[in-house]
Design an enzyme around this catalytic site. Structure first.
Site, PDB file in Angstrom:
ATOM      1  N   ALA A  62       0.825  -1.210   0.000  1.00  0.00           N
ATOM      2  CA  ALA A  62       0.000   0.000   0.000  1.00  0.00           C
ATOM      3  C   ALA A  62       0.858   1.259   0.000  1.00  0.00           C
ATOM      4  O   ALA A  62       1.988   1.262   0.490  1.00  0.00           O
ATOM      5  CB  ALA A  62      -0.917  -0.005   1.216  1.00  0.00           C
ATOM      6  N   GLY A 104       0.727  -5.593   0.950  1.00  0.00           N
ATOM      7  CA  GLY A 104      -0.321  -5.725  -0.056  1.00  0.00           C
ATOM      8  C   GLY A 104       0.193  -6.241  -1.383  1.00  0.00           C
ATOM      9  O   GLY A 104      -0.569  -6.813  -2.173  1.00  0.00           O
ATOM     10  N   GLU A 107       0.019  -9.889  -0.978  1.00  0.00           N
ATOM     11  CA  GLU A 107      -1.398 -10.272  -0.997  1.00  0.00           C
ATOM     12  C   GLU A 107      -1.926 -10.286  -2.426  1.00  0.00           C
ATOM     13  O   GLU A 107      -2.636 -11.213  -2.832  1.00  0.00           O
ATOM     14  CB  GLU A 107      -2.204  -9.298  -0.132  1.00  0.00           C
ATOM     15  CG  GLU A 107      -1.959  -9.500   1.360  1.00  0.00           C
ATOM     16  CD  GLU A 107      -2.673  -8.483   2.223  1.00  0.00           C
ATOM     17  OE1 GLU A 107      -3.410  -8.877   3.134  1.00  0.00           O
ATOM     18  OE2 GLU A 107      -2.486  -7.273   1.993  1.00  0.00           O
ATOM     19  N   GLU A 127       3.030  -5.673   7.492  1.00  0.00           N
ATOM     20  CA  GLU A 127       2.120  -4.667   8.035  1.00  0.00           C
ATOM     21  C   GLU A 127       2.272  -4.446   9.535  1.00  0.00           C
ATOM     22  O   GLU A 127       2.123  -3.321  10.019  1.00  0.00           O
ATOM     23  CB  GLU A 127       0.668  -5.045   7.717  1.00  0.00           C
ATOM     24  CG  GLU A 127       0.282  -4.904   6.251  1.00  0.00           C
ATOM     25  CD  GLU A 127       0.535  -6.165   5.441  1.00  0.00           C
ATOM     26  OE1 GLU A 127      -0.011  -6.276   4.331  1.00  0.00           O
ATOM     27  OE2 GLU A 127       1.283  -7.048   5.929  1.00  0.00           O
TER      28      GLU A 127
END
Length: 674
Positions: A62, A104, A107, A127
């Site tokens: 992110a 992310g 992910e 994270e």
């Protein structure tokens, strides 16, 4: 351009992420990815799709700035739009990972239908290191890919591992070199297309563990006991538990619902502040970007004690040849022999400097002798004639005037302060002190050296104690004032350590040495706190080294034990209890007020530099983001009023609010504008 679409072979479309500097999942990138996925999905000539980045980064996750400005969930979100689209595609999507895939980014790769990676590709869900938790399915898919126990370990620690360590797991389907990565991924994607739907997918796997509930209960207890425990870690465990009983897509929805409050929490905002502050700190406002830095190939360290040998360790570990000098040749030889035993230091990287004439061949000298102006001036005067023109001469002083030291040399533009924090090989902070005549190149060279040593630098101007020690001294003063009012030292330490500080002020004073601190203060007794401290020194309660100080110490001279005899030294022979909130206020307000003065006087460039100094150099809790951010969150109008109240109650002018605090309070401003 965030996505480049090419067709390297018939039937295969390659989408290359091009979103510098780290291929973050920003809104423009998500829009471009959705647009191109729609394009290849509608193209009948495309049978299979490869998603890749570059050799350095697949996707770093992110864009944290979007968390701050509130655009992270803008259309198209990863959870609500992109992941459902990928799962509904009629063509297989294979992630080709050549560089890092973090947070992310990993992910996203796990929601693809398969993954091909280079063996050295760096993978991790990081994270929790930012006060967050995986929120786009990482807690659902990683346990399905690598097993529950390994997934918990990776997620809670934010650990990054090479792709080759996942060989034999479902996380990586195939390995390839960087040169044939796209080709191997394309072939895998085509073979999946030929087999037809339904495509294999991590979401279809089950999480198997013989005692999952018991394992997670132990993991929760161990996590709560961690000093660095954050709410994000605990909520991540809740999300991981969902993977045991829910389909991955349902778990994704529940995970995202858990993630949002964590993302918006004060704790996560504070840790993100620290993240950005670290990256801002090396930027010097008046240093032209084009300033050339001198390469440091060979350095010398003067002083082979605790700090000197530690600094030599840092330099050698960074690949710099080091000469170590001490007035005691035997001490230098012992230090060199010990450094040679460390596996991270190459053989012969460190050697003893026996003759000052050898300094003619070094690019940098760092003195680390006793904290005495006379001693340091003597060292500088001896060294100066032997150095070549342009070589840097640095001092490790934590308090002394760098300009005075520079005047003792013929090279004031090359004199700079490099204040390492002990133990130097462990502590990441480096305080770079620029003198009045320090050249731009000297600053640029020091910043480059910091990067090479993997240190986080803050650049300060000359002033007593510079940034860190000047403000820390006010914390110690505030603690002494509390003790002089009858508050037990162990109560003060217990409260501040409970807040998250690694070591309370009285334990710190005992570690440094109360006699050393007395000498630094010049034996002052002009406040009740200083008088109390001098009373300790008069009783030879120097701290750990003497077995007694603010605490008493056992045989190991490490374990601090509350000492009933301290009560006899407190006013009227009795201690008084104080509410924890008031102890915290007194100590933090002292730091914040002094920090405001440091900013006003231009000693520190920005408030976030002060926060970084205390997060990395003094054990301030990362979850609070630093003393100046803590003040911002409290509200500077509130800070001003509390300072005024303290001035009225104590009668001490030291609690007068700094003009900067008063101005910002009137304007509704903050120290940290981001």
């Amino acid at each position: 351009m965030c996505i480049e679409l090419i067709r390297p072979s018939p039937g295969v479309a390659v989408l290359t992420i091009d979103n510098p500097p780290v291929n973050a999942l920003s809104t423009p990138f998500r829009l471009a990815l959705l647009e191109n996925l729609r394009k290849v999905e509608a193209d009948d000539s495309v049978h299979a799709v490869v998603l890749t980045g570059n050799a350095k980064t697949f996707c770093a996750g992110a864009d944290l700035k979007e968390f701050t400005n509130g655009t992270a969930m803008d259309y198209p979100s990863l959870v609500d739009v992109l992941i459902p689209f990928i799962l509904a595609m009629s063509k297989p999507l294979v992630a080709a990972i050549g560089g890092s895939a973090l947070g992310g980014g990993l992910e996203l790769a796990m929601w693809c239908h398969a993954r091909v990676a280079t063996p050295a590709a760096a993978l991790g869900l990081t994270e929790t290191t930012l006060g967050l938790m995986p929120g786009a399915g990482g807690n659902q898919l990683l346990p399905r890919a690598v097993g529950l126990e390994r997934a918990v370990n990776l997620i809670l620690n934010g650990r990054i591992q090479a792709a080759e360590s996942f060989k034999g797991t479902a996380l990586i389907d195939s390995f390839a070199s960087q040169d044939n990565l796209i080709e191997v991924a394309g072939q895998l994607a085509l073979s999946m297309a030929e087999r037809g739907q339904p495509f294999t997918h991590l979401s279809l796997r089950r999480v198997e563990h013989p005692q999952a509930a018991g394992f997670l209960a132990v993991a929760r207890a161990q996590t709560r006991a961690r000093k660095d425990c954050t709410n994000g870690m605990l909520v991540a465990l809740d999300a991981i538990e969902l993977s045991l009983s829910l389909p991955a897509t349902e778990g994704l929805k529940r995970e995202f619902a858990l993630f949002c409050p964590v993302m918006e929490s004060d704790e996560a905002r504070a840790i993100r502040h620290a993240f950005f502050a670290e990256r801002e700190a090396p930027k010097v406002r008046d240093l032209p970007a084009s300033t050339p830095a001198q390469e440091v190939r060979r350095a010398a360290v003067i002083g082979a004690g605790f700090m000197g040998s530690g600094i030599a360790h840092c330099l050698a570990r960074a690949g710099i040849d080091v000469l170590l000098h001490d007035v005691s040749v035997e001490a230098a030889e012992r230090a060199v022999a010990k450094l040679a035993t460390y596996p991270e230091i190459e053989a012969q990287r460190v050697s003893v400097l026996r003759e000052l004439s050898e300094l003619a061949h070094v690019d940098l000298v760092i003195e680390a002798v006793v904290e005495s102006m006379d001693a340091k001036i003597e060292v500088f005067r001896k060294i100066d004639p032997w150095l070549r023109s342009g070589a840097l001469l640095a001092t490790n002083t934590s308090t002394l005037d760098v300009d005075v030291l520079a005047q003792a040399t013929s090279r004031a533009p090359e004199v700079i302060g490099l204040h390492f924090f002990g133990p130097a090989p462990v502590m990441r902070l480096l305080e770079i002190v620029r003198g009045a005549q320090t050249s731009a190149q000297a600053i640029a060279t020091s910043l480059q050296l910091a990067r090479r040593m993997k240190k986080v630098p803050i650049v300060a101007r000359v002033g007593p104690g510079f940034v860190g020690n000047r403000i820390f001294d006010r914390l110690l003063d505030a603690a002494l004032e509390l003790a002089a009012e009858g508050v037990r030292p162990d109560q003060v330490d217990r409260v501040l350590e409970g807040m998250g500080m690694k070591m309370g002020p009285f334990r710190t004073m005992d570690l440094i040495g109360n006699d050393v601190l007395s000498k630094a203060r010049g034996g002052r007794t002009d406040t009740a706190g200083y008088a109390l401290a001098e009373a300790l020194v008069g009783r030879e309660r120097y701290g750990q080294k003497s077995g007694q100080g603010w605490y008493r110490y056992g045989v190991d001279r490490r374990t601090a034990l509350a000492d009933p005899e301290m009560e006899a030294l407190l006013p009227a022979g009795s201690a008084r209890a104080l509410a924890p909130a008031e102890i915290i206020d007194r100590c933090l307000l002292a730091m914040v007020n002094e920090g405001a003065h440091v900013l006003e006087q231009g000693i520190a460039q920005r408030a976030s530099d002060i926060d970084i100094a205390f997060l990395l150099g003094y054990g301030f809790p990362r979850r609070l983001g630093g003393p100046m951010l803590h003040a911002d969150r409290s509200g500077l109008a509130v800070v001003e009023q509390k300072l005024l109240d303290l001035r009225r109650r104590t009668g001490s002018a030291v609690w007068t609010p700094a003009p900067l605090i008063m101005r910002l309070a009137r304007e509704g401003g903050v120290f940290n504008p981001y």
